[in-house]
Design an enzyme around this catalytic site. Structure first.
Site, PDB file in Angstrom:
ATOM      1  N   THR D 192      80.628 -28.192  49.478  1.00  0.00           N
ATOM      2  CA  THR D 192      79.799 -29.416  49.455  1.00  0.00           C
ATOM      3  C   THR D 192      79.507 -29.876  48.033  1.00  0.00           C
ATOM      4  OG1 THR D 192      77.613 -28.324  49.531  1.00  0.00           O
ATOM      5  CG2 THR D 192      78.694 -28.747  51.642  1.00  0.00           C
ATOM      6  N   VAL D 237      76.772 -34.228  49.843  1.00  0.00           N
ATOM      7  CA  VAL D 237      76.314 -34.782  51.128  1.00  0.00           C
ATOM      8  C   VAL D 237      76.554 -33.677  52.159  1.00  0.00           C
ATOM      9  CG1 VAL D 237      76.288 -36.915  52.442  1.00  0.00           C
ATOM     10  CG2 VAL D 237      77.554 -36.821  50.279  1.00  0.00           C
ATOM     11  N   HIS D 238      75.910 -32.521  51.861  1.00  0.00           N
ATOM     12  CA  HIS D 238      76.171 -31.272  52.587  1.00  0.00           C
ATOM     13  C   HIS D 238      76.469 -31.465  54.074  1.00  0.00           C
ATOM     14  CE1 HIS D 238      74.433 -29.365  49.002  1.00  0.00           C
ATOM     15  NE2 HIS D 238      73.353 -30.109  49.173  1.00  0.00           N
ATOM     16  N   ASP D 239      75.466 -32.001  54.775  1.00  0.00           N
ATOM     17  CA  ASP D 239      75.528 -31.987  56.234  1.00  0.00           C
ATOM     18  C   ASP D 239      76.653 -32.876  56.760  1.00  0.00           C
ATOM     19  OD1 ASP D 239      73.346 -30.417  55.895  1.00  0.00           O
ATOM     20  OD2 ASP D 239      71.908 -31.832  56.726  1.00  0.00           O
TER      21      ASP D 239
END
Ligand SMILES: [Ca+2]
Ligand SMILES: [Ca+2]
Ligand SMILES: [Ca+2]
Ligand SMILES: [Ca+2]
Lengths: 309, 309, 309, 309
Positions: D192, D237-239
Site C-alpha cells: 500500500t 489508499v490502503h483499504d
C-alpha cells in the site's frame, strides 16, 4: 418467592452433571436454558451429556444449545479425559440423548433470553461463551444479574500449579468476563476443595432413585482421579457449589476483591491473581468466595438430588 | 564439630540485620564474608547498613563487598522504603559505618572464596549477585554446598498478590539461580509468615545488651508496616530463618519440588511457581520449606542475639 | 595519528575471523585484547578459533580471554553450525591453537583494560559478555568510547523472520547493553546484507599470502549457506563491517534512533525494534547504520587482508 | 461474467471510504453488505460514516450492520483521530446518514449471508468481527471464498515501529483469523505504501462529480498526516487496494507465506511476522502481497470513482 431465572453454561463433566441435577431439583431456580462449551470433553460430547443429564431428571422442555468448540484465541486442544473419562461422563450407564440441541448458537440463545428479562448466568466450564456474549452484545450486560463463575483459585491450581482448569482452558475469555461491567462471583478451588462429597454420602444416594444412582455412579468414577492426586476419595463438587450459591447465598462467604487473569504464556498462564491482601491499587471487580459452610452445602446437594424421582 | 562456612548476601533491611546478628552469634557458622545487593534500599545504603550491623557485633574482620546496584535485565527502580524506611534500617540510632567495603566486587569475592573451599551461600536479598556469580563462573557451582534463598512463596506474595519482594525485584536472576546445577533451598513466605517475632519477645531483648537493644528498636519500626497490612504487630523475620536453617536444619521441613520463576511481565511476574501437587512433569530443582517449628526458631533467634555482648 | 584502542568480543565464526584479520591488518587500530563468547559455536571452540585466527596473522602477543558459555537468562542451547560448520570455522585447514587463553574471565580482562584508559568495544557475537561487564562494573561505562555492535536488523532477521542471530541468542543481554548509558552503534543486517563479498573477490585473495588464502577458504565454505537461503554466492561479512566502522567511520551512514529489544517469548523474540519513522516517544539510544558504501568497504577489507604477510 | 459477491467490513476512515466507493463503482463486484467495526473511530461514528459514504454513491439498498465496538480481549481504547480526524472522515462536508444500520449484529449478518452462498470477505479495519464470526460459526468458514485483509506489514509498521494499525488494534482477532482454515490474503503496508495517490490525481477527481469531489476533499485532509510523518503529500489508499485485488487480482503479486501474529505485550505487539525467507518450519497460511502495479491500481481507482455520477 419468585424463582431466580438462570442459564447454566457447562461442559459435563461429572461435577457439571451434579450441578445440573441440583438446579433441576431446586424450586428456588428456574433453569431457563442450558448451554454448552468445549472443556472437559469436545463440544459434541458435552452437549450430548448435558441432554443425557436433563433426561435423567425428565427435563425435556429446557432448551439446550451448543456454543464454542474451542477457546477464543489460543487453541488449547486439551480435554480433561484423565478426570472425566472418554465420554466426559464416564461411570453411569446413561442412554443416548433423547434429542438434538436447538438450532441456535448458545450465545444467541443467551442473548435472546437476556433481551426478555434479567438473568443470572452460571458458567461452570471455560468462559468462552460468556466472553463471546459480552463481545457480541455488550448492551445486554446490564441485564445480567450476576455471573456466578466456577473457576480460578486464590491458592494452588489443579491443572497447573498456577491455574484451575476452566480458566486455564481459555484465559482470554476469562479476562474479558472479569473485566466486564457485569457482576462476577468467583467460586474457586479455595472453597470447592473445602466442601467435599465423601464416598459414603455419594453411595447413600444410590437408594434414593434414578438421579441418586447416577450420582453415585458418577462419584465412583470421579473419585479415582482425586484419590491419585490428592490421596483421598472425597471429591470436590466444584460446579454444584456455583449452583448452590444461586440457591442459597449464605452457603458461601464472599469478599469484593481485584481478580486479574494471567494471559501470558508463562508458568502462571490462566491464573486468577486475586489481590486478597490488597497489595495493588486495582479496584475490586469480583465477589470472591473465601469461605464455605461445607456441611450445609453437602446437605443441600444430597437432599435435593435424593428428592428427584 | 566443624563450623559451616557461609557467605551472607544481603540488603539490610531489618530482617537482614537480625539474620546477620544471628549468624554472628552462632558458633555453628563461620561467616566468611558479607556481600550486598540493592534491594530494600540502594546499594550504597545497604552496604553501609551491613557494616553498621557488623559493627554492632564488633565483627570488624569479616570482609564486606558490594555487588550489583540494580537487577540483571529490567531495572525495577524500586526500593522497599515503605517497609524499611529511608535508610533501609530505620529505627535504631546506629553510628556511621566504621569502614569502607572491600575494593573488590561481591561476585569476585565470592568466587575467590569458593576457589578455596566449598561454601554455603545465604542470599537474603534479590538474587542478582548469585546469578552473576553463576554466569561468570559456572565451574564454581560445584563448590557451592547449598544456596539457601530467602525468597518466594507457594501461596500469596507480599509485594504483589503473586510475588515475594526478593524474587520480584530480579526474577531473571532468580530464574538463573533456580535453574542452575547448584543445590537450592527456598525459604519462602509460607514458612516465614508462620514464625513470627512478637513485640513482647523483641522488647525483652532490649535489656540483654547492645545487639538486643538494636533488635528491639528494629522491631519497633518494622512492626508498623505489618500492623498496617496484616493487622497484627508480630512480624516475620524472613532472612533470619534462612540463617537459622544453616545453623539447625531441623527447624524447617523441606520437600524436593519443581520451582519455576515467572519472568513474564504479566500479573504473576516474580512468582515462584511451586509444583506442590506435582501437576507438571518438571523435575524437582529445589528443597522448598513447607513447615517450620516456629517456637524453636524464635527461641534460637532471641537466645543467640541476647547472648551477644 | 593515534591508534584507536579496541577490544574485539567475538565467536569465530567465518565473518568473525575476517573481522579479526581486518583489525590486525589495520594501522588505525590497536587490538588491546580479543575476548570470546559462545554463539556460532561453543565457548571452547570459538576461543580456540580466535587464537587460531590470531596465529594466522602471527599476532601472538594479543591477550585472548574466554567469557560466557551461554546466554544471561534463557539457555538457547543453539549454535549456528548450519552456517559455520562443526568447528565454527569450517573450510580452511588451520593448525591447532598455539596457546591457551588467559587465566582471567573476559569480563575481568575488559574491566582491567578499561580502568587504564578509554576503549572502544566491538562485540560481534552475542552480547552476553558486554552485558555482564555493565552489570558488574557500571562505573566503567564512562570509559567506554563506543560499543560497535554487529547485530540486529531494521528489516527482516536471519535466524527467525524477526531476529538477527547475535541478538536472538541473548536478547536480555542486548537489552542491557542498548539501555545502558554507553554510546552504542548498531551495525545490522540492513547494511551488512548490502556490502557483499563476491566469490571472485574472495578467490582473488588466495594468491596474496597465508591470510588471504585462509579467507578464500573461509568464503568457499561460508557461501554455501547463503547460496541455499538467499540464492546467490556473494556473502555478507557482517562482523568485518563493525571493525571497518572503527577504522573508517565514513563507510557507514548512521542515524540516532530508538532501538528496543524484544525480550518476550513471542515470534519477535530477539528483534531490534528500530523506530526509524519515529512513531514512539522513545528517545534515541543508538547510532543505527542505515546506509553503507559497499565498494569502499570491500576494497578496504580485501586490500588490508591482502597486505598481511 | 458473474459478479464476485463481497462483504466489506470497515471502519471509515478516509481510505475505507475510497475502498467503498471503488467497490460500488465496479461491475465486477456485488457488494452484499457493509459491516462496521471500531477502529479509526468509535463504532457509532464509523457506522454513520459507512452509511454516509453509501449515500454519496446513492447505494441505499445495501444493508449496513454494526459489529464490535472494541477489540476481542484487550481494550486498546485508541482511535486514529490524528489520521482521520474527530469524525473519522474529516474533510468533506457530508450530510448526516440517511438511515440507521440494520437491527442485526454484523457477525450475524455475515453468517446469514454465508449460509446462502460462498462469499469473499474484505476486512479493512481491525479483525474483531471476522474473528467473532469464525469463533461463533466455524462451520461457515468453508463458505468463505477468501478473506482479503488490509493489514500488517512485512517491513515497518505505521502505528508502532512493528505494527500496522488494523492488526495492532486487535492482534488476538488477527491471530484467530490468520490461524483459521479460511484462505487469507494479506495486503500490507509493503504494497500500500508503494501505490500512492498524489494530490494531483486526487484533485483531478474533483471535476468528475459528487463522489470525485468527496474523494478530493478526503485526500486534502488525509495527506496532512502523511506529509508530517513521511514527508510527502502522496498518500497510500490502503483499504482500496484490498478492494482492487477483489476486482483485478493481477494488480498485486502475492506469495504463499507463513504469517504469525505477535500477541505478546512487548514492543512487537500486533506485528505480522512474515517468514519471507522461510527461516521457520511454519507452513504457509496466507497469500501475502509482495508487489503491486501501482499505476494500474491508481488508474483503476480514479477511473472508477470518476465514473460515479
Ligand atoms: Ca465444568
Ligand atoms: Ca533481605
Ligand atoms: Ca560473530
Ligand atoms: Ca480501515
Amino acid at each position: 418467592m419468585p424463582k431466580t431465572p438462570v442459564i447454566i453454561d457447562c461442559d459435563p463433566g461429572h461435577d457439571d452433571a451434579m450441578a445440573l441435577l441440583l438446579a433441576l431439583a431446586s424450586p428456588e431456580l428456574e433453569v431457563v436454558a442450558v448451554t454448552t462449551v468445549a472443556g472437559n470433553q469436545t463440544l459434541e460430547k458435552v452437549t450430548a451429556n448435558a441432554i443425557r443429564v436433563l433426561d435423567v431428571a425428565g427435563a425435556r422442555d429446557i432448551p439446550v444449545a451448543a456454543g464454542a468448540g474451542r477457546p477464543l484465541v489460543h487453541d488449547t486442544a486439551r480435554v480433561a479425559d484423565e478426570v472425566h473419562g472418554e465420554t466426559g461422563l464416564d461411570g453411569p450407564d446413561l442412554p443416548p440423548p433423547s434429542r438434538e440441541p436447538e438450532a441456535i448458537h448458545a450465545v444467541e440463545l443467551m442473548a435472546r433470553e437476556l433481551r426478555k428479562r434479567p438473568l443470572t448466568l452460571i458458567p461452570v466450564g471455560p468462559l468462552t461463551n460468556i466472553a463471546l456474549l459480552i463481545a457480541m452484545y455488550p448492551e445486554l450486560v446490564e441485564n445480567i444479574e450476576d455471573i456466578i463463575v466456577m473457576g480460578g483459585a486464590i491458592g494452588l491450581g489443579n491443572v497447573t500449579p498456577s491455574a484451575e482448569f476452566n480458566v486455564w482452558v481459555d484465559p482470554e475469555a476469562a479476562k474479558r468476563v472479569f473485566e466486564s461491567d457485569a457482576d462476577v462471583t468467583m467460586i474457586g478451588l479455595d472453597v470447592t476443595h473445602r466442601a467435599m462429597l465423601s464416598a459414603e454420602r455419594a453411595e447413600a444416594l444410590r437408594e434414593t432413585g434414578r438421579a441418586g444412582a447416577v450420582v453415585a455412579d458418577l462419584h465412583a468414577f470421579y473419585r479415582r482421579f482425586h484419590l491419585e492426586v490428592y490421596g483421598h476419595d472425597d471429591t470436590p463438587v466444584h460446579d454444584a457449589l456455583a449452583v448452590a450459591h444461586a440457591i442459597d447465598p449464605s452457603i458461601l462467604h464472599t469478599t469484593q476483591l481485584s481478580v486479574e487473569i494471567d494471559v501470558t504464556h508463562g508458568p502462571a498462564r490462566g491464573r486468577t491473581v486475586v489481590d486478597q491482601l490488597r497489595r495493588t491499587d486495582r479496584p475490586a471487580n469480583a465477589h470472591v468466595a473465601v469461605d464455605v459452610d461445607a456441611e450445609r452445602f453437602i446437605d443441600l446437594l444430597t437432599t435435593r438430588i435424593g428428592s428427584l424421582a
